[in-house]
Enzyme design. Structure first.
Site, PDB file in Angstrom:
ATOM      1  N   LYS A   9       0.897  -1.167   0.069  1.00 13.38           N
ATOM      2  CA  LYS A   9       0.069  -0.088   0.093  1.00 13.38           C
ATOM      3  C   LYS A   9       0.779   1.063   0.021  1.00 13.38           C
ATOM      4  O   LYS A   9       2.231   1.269   0.349  1.00 13.38           O
ATOM      5  CB  LYS A   9      -0.780   0.114   1.252  1.00 13.38           C
ATOM      6  CG  LYS A   9      -1.895  -1.195   1.078  1.00 13.38           C
ATOM      7  CD  LYS A   9      -2.665  -0.960   2.647  1.00 13.38           C
ATOM      8  CE  LYS A   9      -3.820  -2.306   2.394  1.00 13.38           C
ATOM      9  NZ  LYS A   9      -4.851  -1.996   3.730  1.00 13.38           N
ATOM     10  N   TYR A  49     -12.035  -3.294  -3.333  1.00 14.28           N
ATOM     11  CA  TYR A  49     -12.649  -3.084  -1.940  1.00 14.28           C
ATOM     12  C   TYR A  49     -14.253  -2.917  -1.724  1.00 14.28           C
ATOM     13  O   TYR A  49     -14.742  -2.542  -0.826  1.00 14.28           O
ATOM     14  CB  TYR A  49     -12.047  -1.725  -1.293  1.00 14.28           C
ATOM     15  CG  TYR A  49     -10.686  -2.094  -0.652  1.00 14.28           C
ATOM     16  CD1 TYR A  49     -10.308  -3.092   0.092  1.00 14.28           C
ATOM     17  CD2 TYR A  49      -9.715  -1.048  -1.036  1.00 14.28           C
ATOM     18  CE1 TYR A  49      -9.072  -3.466   0.811  1.00 14.28           C
ATOM     19  CE2 TYR A  49      -8.217  -1.486  -0.319  1.00 14.28           C
ATOM     20  CZ  TYR A  49      -8.086  -2.397   0.411  1.00 14.28           C
ATOM     21  OH  TYR A  49      -6.718  -2.480   0.954  1.00 14.28           O
ATOM     22  N   THR A  91      -5.306  -7.665  11.016  1.00 19.34           N
ATOM     23  CA  THR A  91      -5.859  -6.317  10.294  1.00 19.34           C
ATOM     24  C   THR A  91      -5.123  -5.125  11.121  1.00 19.34           C
ATOM     25  O   THR A  91      -4.720  -4.265  10.568  1.00 19.34           O
ATOM     26  CB  THR A  91      -7.331  -6.156  10.243  1.00 19.34           C
ATOM     27  OG1 THR A  91      -7.779  -7.373   9.489  1.00 19.34           O
ATOM     28  CG2 THR A  91      -7.577  -5.075   9.220  1.00 19.34           C
ATOM     29  N   ASN A 110      -1.729  -0.070   7.280  1.00 19.15           N
ATOM     30  CA  ASN A 110      -1.314  -1.301   7.519  1.00 19.15           C
ATOM     31  C   ASN A 110      -0.479  -1.986   6.585  1.00 19.15           C
ATOM     32  O   ASN A 110      -0.318  -3.214   6.762  1.00 19.15           O
ATOM     33  CB  ASN A 110      -2.398  -2.067   8.120  1.00 19.15           C
ATOM     34  CG  ASN A 110      -3.474  -2.574   7.111  1.00 19.15           C
ATOM     35  OD1 ASN A 110      -3.475  -1.848   6.108  1.00 19.15           O
ATOM     36  ND2 ASN A 110      -4.446  -3.217   7.767  1.00 19.15           N
ATOM     37  N   HIS A 113      -1.960  -5.662   1.658  1.00 20.95           N
ATOM     38  CA  HIS A 113      -3.251  -6.251   1.435  1.00 20.95           C
ATOM     39  C   HIS A 113      -2.730  -7.561   0.917  1.00 20.95           C
ATOM     40  O   HIS A 113      -1.784  -7.869   0.163  1.00 20.95           O
ATOM     41  CB  HIS A 113      -3.802  -5.499   0.234  1.00 20.95           C
ATOM     42  CG  HIS A 113      -5.205  -6.628  -0.279  1.00 20.95           C
ATOM     43  ND1 HIS A 113      -6.197  -6.549   0.670  1.00 20.95           N
ATOM     44  CD2 HIS A 113      -5.358  -7.189  -1.330  1.00 20.95           C
ATOM     45  CE1 HIS A 113      -6.984  -7.424  -0.201  1.00 20.95           C
ATOM     46  NE2 HIS A 113      -6.363  -7.916  -1.446  1.00 20.95           N
ATOM     47  N   GLU A 124      -9.305 -10.646  -7.667  1.00 25.62           N
ATOM     48  CA  GLU A 124      -8.429  -9.730  -7.527  1.00 25.62           C
ATOM     49  C   GLU A 124      -6.975 -10.001  -8.491  1.00 25.62           C
ATOM     50  O   GLU A 124      -6.481  -8.841  -9.211  1.00 25.62           O
ATOM     51  CB  GLU A 124      -7.776  -9.664  -6.138  1.00 25.62           C
ATOM     52  CG  GLU A 124      -8.821  -9.199  -4.907  1.00 25.62           C
ATOM     53  CD  GLU A 124      -8.519  -9.288  -3.407  1.00 25.62           C
ATOM     54  OE1 GLU A 124      -7.325  -9.571  -3.356  1.00 25.62           O
ATOM     55  OE2 GLU A 124      -9.522  -9.169  -2.604  1.00 25.62           O
TER      56      GLU A 124
HETATM   57  P1  IDP Z   1      -7.408  -7.142   5.903  1.00 33.18           P
HETATM   58  O1  IDP Z   1      -6.728  -6.282   4.916  1.00 33.18           O
HETATM   59  O2  IDP Z   1      -6.858  -7.544   7.015  1.00 33.18           O
HETATM   60  O3  IDP Z   1      -8.218  -7.969   5.101  1.00 33.18           O
HETATM   61  P2  IDP Z   1     -10.394  -6.041   5.862  1.00 33.18           P
HETATM   62  O4  IDP Z   1     -11.331  -6.386   6.976  1.00 33.18           O
HETATM   63  O5  IDP Z   1     -10.302  -6.874   4.557  1.00 33.18           O
HETATM   64  O6  IDP Z   1      -8.706  -6.492   6.485  1.00 33.18           O
HETATM   65  O7  IDP Z   1     -10.288  -4.363   5.687  1.00 33.18           O
HETATM   66  C1  IDP Z   1      -9.589  -4.021   4.535  1.00 33.18           C
HETATM   67  C2  IDP Z   1      -8.677  -2.778   5.050  1.00 33.18           C
HETATM   68  O8  IDP Z   1      -9.559  -1.836   5.573  1.00 33.18           O
HETATM   69  C3  IDP Z   1      -7.885  -3.144   5.942  1.00 33.18           C
HETATM   70  O9  IDP Z   1      -6.406  -3.593   5.689  1.00 33.18           O
HETATM   71  C4  IDP Z   1      -7.466  -1.722   6.674  1.00 33.18           C
HETATM   72  O10 IDP Z   1      -6.593  -0.965   6.054  1.00 33.18           O
HETATM   73  C5  IDP Z   1      -8.775  -1.148   6.619  1.00 33.18           C
HETATM   74  N1  IDP Z   1      -9.521  -1.345   7.795  1.00 33.18           N
HETATM   75  C6  IDP Z   1     -10.420  -2.249   8.037  1.00 33.18           C
HETATM   76  N2  IDP Z   1     -11.053  -2.365   9.203  1.00 33.18           N
HETATM   77  C7  IDP Z   1     -10.659  -0.975   9.690  1.00 33.18           C
HETATM   78  C8  IDP Z   1     -11.204  -0.221  10.952  1.00 33.18           C
HETATM   79  O11 IDP Z   1     -11.870  -0.857  11.655  1.00 33.18           O
HETATM   80  N3  IDP Z   1     -10.823   0.907  10.966  1.00 33.18           N
HETATM   81  C9  IDP Z   1     -10.208   1.643   9.936  1.00 33.18           C
HETATM   82  N4  IDP Z   1      -9.624   0.866   8.863  1.00 33.18           N
HETATM   83  C10 IDP Z   1      -9.853  -0.420   8.842  1.00 33.18           C
HETATM   84 MG    MG Z   2      -9.608  -8.109   3.519  1.00 36.19          MG
END
Ligand code: IDP
Ligand code: MG
Length: 134
Positions: A9, A49, A91, A110, A113, A124
């Site tokens: 990212k 997304y 996450t 973070n 992905h 994807e």
């Molecule tokens: P993942 O990347 O671990 O699969 P997902 O639940 O698919 O997590 O969420 C996609 C992205 O959305 C996450 O990597 C993170 O950057 C963001 N995200 C997920 N949950 C939150 C949250 O509670 N607050 C802010 N950003 C979030």
């Molecule tokens: Mg995800």
């Protein structure tokens, strides 16, 4: 052999963590089957997304992923989907020894992905590498 999609990212590109993140995958003997740098359009980010479009963090998520260049990769190896997710960590980045656990700034920033299932990986990979024979 399984394949999965990884995105490094914009926060990770900005912080100069690209090489170290790729090394984590290579150290686990996963192969980089395809790699490119690109800037995501809003449309592409929304497609990628789409399962999150009703979530409260969706706006921030799209703003971040379109804020600068990303590195898109196809990573290949035995159980690549699961192995990549393990190397990335949870996450929120709370697990030391994982990419996020060691370096992530926050849940929004973070770093990386990874597809969450073989079905997501197929969708994807096709989105980011449409012309490749997968
Ligand atoms: P993942 O990347 O671990 O699969 P997902 O639940 O698919 O997590 O969420 C996609 C992205 O959305 C996450 O990597 C993170 O950057 C963001 N995200 C997920 N949950 C939150 C949250 O509670 N607050 C802010 N950003 C979030
Ligand atoms: Mg995800």
């Amino acid at each position: 052999m399984e394949q999965t999609l990884v995105l490094i990212k914009p926060d990770a590109v900005e912080r100069g963590l690209v090489g170290r993140i790729i090394t984590r995958f290579e150290d686990k003997n996963l192969q980089i089957a395809a790699l490119k740098q690109l800037q995501l359009s809003r449309k592409m980010a929304e497609k990628h997304y789409k399962e999150h479009r009703e979530k409260p963090f969706y706006g921030k998520l799209i703003a971040h992923i379109t804020s600068g260049p990303v590195i898109a990769m196809i990573v290949r190896g035995p159980e690549a989907v699961k192995t990549v997710r393990c190397l990335i960590g949870d996450t929120a980045g709370t697990i030391p020894g994982t990419i996020r656990g060691d370096w992530a700034d926050s849940v929004t920033y973070n770093l990386v992905h990874g597809s969450d299932s073989p079905e997501s990986a197929a969708r994807e990979m096709n989105l980011f590498f449409p012309k490749m024979e997968l």
